[in-house]
Design a protein around this motif. Structure first.
Motif, PDB file in Angstrom:
ATOM      1  N   GLN A   1       0.842  -1.191   0.000  1.00  0.00           N
ATOM      2  CA  GLN A   1       0.000   0.000   0.000  1.00  0.00           C
ATOM      3  C   GLN A   1       0.880   1.245   0.000  1.00  0.00           C
ATOM      4  OE1 GLN A   1      -3.460  -0.122  -0.228  1.00  0.00           O
ATOM      5  NE2 GLN A   1      -2.938  -2.265  -0.621  1.00  0.00           N
ATOM      6  N   SER A   2       0.657   2.128  -0.966  1.00  0.00           N
ATOM      7  CA  SER A   2       1.456   3.350  -1.068  1.00  0.00           C
ATOM      8  C   SER A   2       0.610   4.451  -1.673  1.00  0.00           C
ATOM      9  CB  SER A   2       2.702   3.113  -1.936  1.00  0.00           C
ATOM     10  OG  SER A   2       3.305   4.350  -2.285  1.00  0.00           O
ATOM     11  N   LEU A   3       0.436   5.526  -0.935  1.00  0.00           N
ATOM     12  CA  LEU A   3      -0.327   6.653  -1.451  1.00  0.00           C
ATOM     13  C   LEU A   3       0.372   7.266  -2.658  1.00  0.00           C
ATOM     14  CD1 LEU A   3      -2.660   8.658  -1.276  1.00  0.00           C
ATOM     15  CD2 LEU A   3      -1.327   9.957   0.416  1.00  0.00           C
ATOM     16  N   PHE A   4       1.705   7.337  -2.613  1.00  0.00           N
ATOM     17  CA  PHE A   4       2.443   7.924  -3.726  1.00  0.00           C
ATOM     18  C   PHE A   4       2.294   7.080  -4.991  1.00  0.00           C
ATOM     19  CE2 PHE A   4       4.579   9.930  -0.121  1.00  0.00           C
ATOM     20  CZ  PHE A   4       4.648  11.242  -0.548  1.00  0.00           C
ATOM     21  N   ALA A   5       2.354   5.758  -4.857  1.00  0.00           N
ATOM     22  CA  ALA A   5       2.181   4.884  -6.016  1.00  0.00           C
ATOM     23  C   ALA A   5       0.768   5.023  -6.570  1.00  0.00           C
ATOM     24  CB  ALA A   5       2.456   3.428  -5.633  1.00  0.00           C
ATOM     25  N   ASP A   6      -0.214   5.119  -5.682  1.00  0.00           N
ATOM     26  CA  ASP A   6      -1.598   5.292  -6.123  1.00  0.00           C
ATOM     27  C   ASP A   6      -1.774   6.606  -6.872  1.00  0.00           C
ATOM     28  OD1 ASP A   6      -2.588   2.888  -5.195  1.00  0.00           O
ATOM     29  OD2 ASP A   6      -3.237   3.696  -3.267  1.00  0.00           O
ATOM     30  N   ARG A   7      -1.155   7.658  -6.348  1.00  0.00           N
ATOM     31  CA  ARG A   7      -1.278   8.956  -7.008  1.00  0.00           C
ATOM     32  C   ARG A   7      -0.582   8.947  -8.367  1.00  0.00           C
ATOM     33  NH1 ARG A   7      -4.573  11.254  -7.346  1.00  0.00           N
ATOM     34  NH2 ARG A   7      -3.790  13.389  -7.527  1.00  0.00           N
ATOM     35  N   LEU A   8       0.583   8.320  -8.443  1.00  0.00           N
ATOM     36  CA  LEU A   8       1.285   8.227  -9.719  1.00  0.00           C
ATOM     37  C   LEU A   8       0.456   7.469 -10.737  1.00  0.00           C
ATOM     38  CD1 LEU A   8       5.062   7.489  -8.975  1.00  0.00           C
ATOM     39  CD2 LEU A   8       4.122   9.418 -10.265  1.00  0.00           C
ATOM     40  N   PHE A   9      -0.103   6.343 -10.300  1.00  0.00           N
ATOM     41  CA  PHE A   9      -0.926   5.544 -11.216  1.00  0.00           C
ATOM     42  C   PHE A   9      -2.109   6.361 -11.711  1.00  0.00           C
ATOM     43  CE2 PHE A   9      -4.371   2.734 -12.370  1.00  0.00           C
ATOM     44  CZ  PHE A   9      -3.742   1.750 -13.108  1.00  0.00           C
ATOM     45  N   ASP A  10      -2.781   7.053 -10.800  1.00  0.00           N
ATOM     46  CA  ASP A  10      -3.952   7.850 -11.180  1.00  0.00           C
ATOM     47  C   ASP A  10      -3.590   8.943 -12.183  1.00  0.00           C
ATOM     48  OD1 ASP A  10      -5.531   6.327  -9.516  1.00  0.00           O
ATOM     49  OD2 ASP A  10      -5.470   7.745  -7.846  1.00  0.00           O
ATOM     50  N   LEU A  11      -2.407   9.533 -12.041  1.00  0.00           N
ATOM     51  CA  LEU A  11      -1.996  10.599 -12.962  1.00  0.00           C
ATOM     52  C   LEU A  11      -1.526  10.037 -14.299  1.00  0.00           C
ATOM     53  CD1 LEU A  11      -0.177  13.030 -10.487  1.00  0.00           C
ATOM     54  CD2 LEU A  11      -2.431  13.292 -11.529  1.00  0.00           C
ATOM     55  N   PHE A  12      -0.946   8.829 -14.286  1.00  0.00           N
ATOM     56  CA  PHE A  12      -0.570   8.177 -15.545  1.00  0.00           C
ATOM     57  C   PHE A  12      -1.822   7.726 -16.302  1.00  0.00           C
ATOM     58  CE2 PHE A  12       4.054   6.834 -15.966  1.00  0.00           C
ATOM     59  CZ  PHE A  12       4.537   7.787 -15.078  1.00  0.00           C
ATOM     60  N   ASP A  13      -2.854   7.384 -15.569  1.00  0.00           N
ATOM     61  CA  ASP A  13      -4.115   6.895 -16.153  1.00  0.00           C
ATOM     62  C   ASP A  13      -4.924   8.095 -16.660  1.00  0.00           C
ATOM     63  OD1 ASP A  13      -6.482   5.623 -16.808  1.00  0.00           O
ATOM     64  OD2 ASP A  13      -7.097   5.268 -14.726  1.00  0.00           O
ATOM     65  N   LEU A  14      -4.505   8.636 -17.788  1.00  0.00           N
ATOM     66  CA  LEU A  14      -5.080   9.874 -18.310  1.00  0.00           C
ATOM     67  C   LEU A  14      -6.562   9.744 -18.657  1.00  0.00           C
ATOM     68  CD1 LEU A  14      -2.109  10.926 -20.626  1.00  0.00           C
ATOM     69  CD2 LEU A  14      -2.596  11.706 -18.301  1.00  0.00           C
ATOM     70  N   LYS A  15      -6.986   8.545 -19.041  1.00  0.00           N
ATOM     71  CA  LYS A  15      -8.388   8.338 -19.410  1.00  0.00           C
ATOM     72  C   LYS A  15      -9.259   7.976 -18.207  1.00  0.00           C
ATOM     73  CE  LYS A  15      -7.399   6.821 -24.148  1.00  0.00           C
ATOM     74  NZ  LYS A  15      -7.530   5.707 -25.128  1.00  0.00           N
ATOM     75  N   HIS A  16      -8.626   7.805 -17.060  1.00  0.00           N
ATOM     76  CA  HIS A  16      -9.341   7.478 -15.818  1.00  0.00           C
ATOM     77  C   HIS A  16     -10.221   6.227 -15.975  1.00  0.00           C
ATOM     78  CE1 HIS A  16      -7.964  11.427 -14.617  1.00  0.00           C
ATOM     79  NE2 HIS A  16      -8.656  11.987 -15.588  1.00  0.00           N
ATOM     80  N   ASN A  17      -9.657   5.210 -16.627  1.00  0.00           N
ATOM     81  CA  ASN A  17     -10.408   3.966 -16.813  1.00  0.00           C
ATOM     82  C   ASN A  17      -9.785   2.786 -16.058  1.00  0.00           C
ATOM     83  OD1 ASN A  17      -8.135   3.698 -18.385  1.00  0.00           O
ATOM     84  ND2 ASN A  17      -9.203   3.159 -20.274  1.00  0.00           N
ATOM     85  N   GLY A  18      -8.871   3.085 -15.124  1.00  0.00           N
ATOM     86  CA  GLY A  18      -8.333   2.043 -14.260  1.00  0.00           C
ATOM     87  C   GLY A  18      -7.155   1.270 -14.804  1.00  0.00           C
TER      88      GLY A  18
ATOM     89  N   GLU B   1      -2.030  14.542   4.829  1.00  0.00           N
ATOM     90  CA  GLU B   1      -2.080  13.141   4.381  1.00  0.00           C
ATOM     91  C   GLU B   1      -0.827  12.770   3.604  1.00  0.00           C
ATOM     92  OE1 GLU B   1      -5.194  10.158   2.017  1.00  0.00           O
ATOM     93  OE2 GLU B   1      -5.780  12.208   2.541  1.00  0.00           O
ATOM     94  N   MET B   2      -0.357  13.676   2.755  1.00  0.00           N
ATOM     95  CA  MET B   2       0.846  13.399   1.966  1.00  0.00           C
ATOM     96  C   MET B   2       2.091  13.389   2.853  1.00  0.00           C
ATOM     97  SD  MET B   2       0.055  12.727  -1.171  1.00  0.00           S
ATOM     98  CE  MET B   2       1.400  13.113  -2.303  1.00  0.00           C
ATOM     99  N   VAL B   3       2.154  14.295   3.829  1.00  0.00           N
ATOM    100  CA  VAL B   3       3.288  14.322   4.757  1.00  0.00           C
ATOM    101  C   VAL B   3       3.342  13.031   5.553  1.00  0.00           C
ATOM    102  CG1 VAL B   3       4.230  15.415   6.830  1.00  0.00           C
ATOM    103  CG2 VAL B   3       3.426  16.833   4.945  1.00  0.00           C
ATOM    104  N   LEU B   4       2.185  12.581   6.054  1.00  0.00           N
ATOM    105  CA  LEU B   4       2.132  11.333   6.806  1.00  0.00           C
ATOM    106  C   LEU B   4       2.551  10.142   5.942  1.00  0.00           C
ATOM    107  CD1 LEU B   4      -1.181  11.787   8.824  1.00  0.00           C
ATOM    108  CD2 LEU B   4       1.123  11.582   9.777  1.00  0.00           C
ATOM    109  N   ALA B   5       2.108  10.137   4.684  1.00  0.00           N
ATOM    110  CA  ALA B   5       2.476   9.053   3.777  1.00  0.00           C
ATOM    111  C   ALA B   5       3.979   9.037   3.537  1.00  0.00           C
ATOM    112  CB  ALA B   5       1.734   9.205   2.449  1.00  0.00           C
TER     113      ALA B   5
ATOM    114  N   THR C   1       5.710   7.743   6.693  1.00  0.00           N
ATOM    115  CA  THR C   1       5.470   6.312   6.875  1.00  0.00           C
ATOM    116  C   THR C   1       6.304   5.487   5.902  1.00  0.00           C
ATOM    117  OG1 THR C   1       3.218   6.695   7.659  1.00  0.00           O
ATOM    118  CG2 THR C   1       3.725   4.493   6.829  1.00  0.00           C
ATOM    119  N   GLU C   2       6.297   5.888   4.616  1.00  0.00           N
ATOM    120  CA  GLU C   2       7.017   5.120   3.599  1.00  0.00           C
ATOM    121  C   GLU C   2       8.525   5.303   3.708  1.00  0.00           C
ATOM    122  OE1 GLU C   2       5.293   5.643  -0.307  1.00  0.00           O
ATOM    123  OE2 GLU C   2       3.269   5.687   0.550  1.00  0.00           O
TER     124      GLU C   2
END
Length: 227
Positions: A73-90, A136-140, A143-144
């Motif tokens: 589980q990583s908030l940064f990885a999730d955020r990166l994936f969401d930004l790479f996913d330009l079409k927002h289709n998962g 939330e980002m500071v805590l992430a 933690t990481e």
């Protein structure tokens, strides 16, 4: 992101289709050459088949590439994936993969890097970095990075940051305030540049392919910005 580059050391999963118009178009729209786009396609093939061989990068495959662990589980990885996913289709398609990586290219405009990082922190897509998002980002990050701090210390860090950056005094950070913060602290976007992306075919000569795209054809795409 450095972990993504290390994936070039993996064995090729297959042979890309060199010289396609898509590769030429992507090269015309980014800082990559056609050969480098083809090298990225080879990497994309590896990533997109690491768990499910469907030609698309799933969230778990993205995390596997970053951490060698698909369930971490990583908030940064999730955020990166969401930004790479330009079409927002998962999923991340090849064009999205190249265009997003382009932001980390040494020749990419600094403004693009600053905006991308702002969007990383804008968790709820409001166009602002709210205080709770910053916390939330500071805590992430803590933690990481395995840097446990008390809640009081974290609150103090967040309060100090908001006080220094929120020039308009509305309790949140907008894009102009973010740009001024980066101007004062350019090291904030240091990790937004991956030098390896400028030398893909030098650092990884096994990925140099014979392209069928003529220079004249590539020039046409650049001049006309075909989409």
């Amino acid at each position: 992101m450095h972990s993504l580059v290390s994936c070039f050391c993996l064995k090729k999963a297959g042979h890309p289709a060199p010289g396609t118009k898509e590769h030429a178009i992507l090269a015309s729209e980014t800082a990559f050459t056609v050969n480098e786009v083809e090298a990225l396609y080879s990497l994309y093939e590896i990533l997109s088949s690491s768990i499910i061989d469907d030609g698309l990068i799933q969230r778990e495959e993205f995390q596997l590439a970053l951490f060698d662990n698909s369930s971490m589980q990583s908030l940064f990885a999730d955020r990166l994936f969401d930004l790479f996913d330009l079409k927002h289709n998962g999923v991340i398609e090849f064009g999205e993969f190249v265009r997003s990586l382009n932001i980390f290219h040494p020749n990419a405009p600094e403004a693009d890097k600053i905006e991308f990082l702002f969007r990383m922190f804008d968790l709820r897509h409001t166009g602002y970095i709210e205080r709770d998002e910053l916390k939330e980002m500071v805590l992430a990050f803590l933690t990481e990075s395995d840097l446990p701090l008390s809640n009081d210390v974290v609150e103090a860090i967040v309060d100090k940051t908001i006080l220094e950056v929120d020039l308009k005094g509305d309790g949140r950070i907008d894009q102009e305030e973010w740009k001024e913060l980066v101007a004062r602290n350019p090291s904030l976007i240091k990790n937004m540049t991956l030098p390896y992306l400028k030398e893909l075919t030098i650092a990884f000569p096994s990925f140099v392919l014979t392209t069928q795209v003529l220079d004249s054809e590539l020039a046409y795409y650049r001049d006309h910005q075909v989409v």
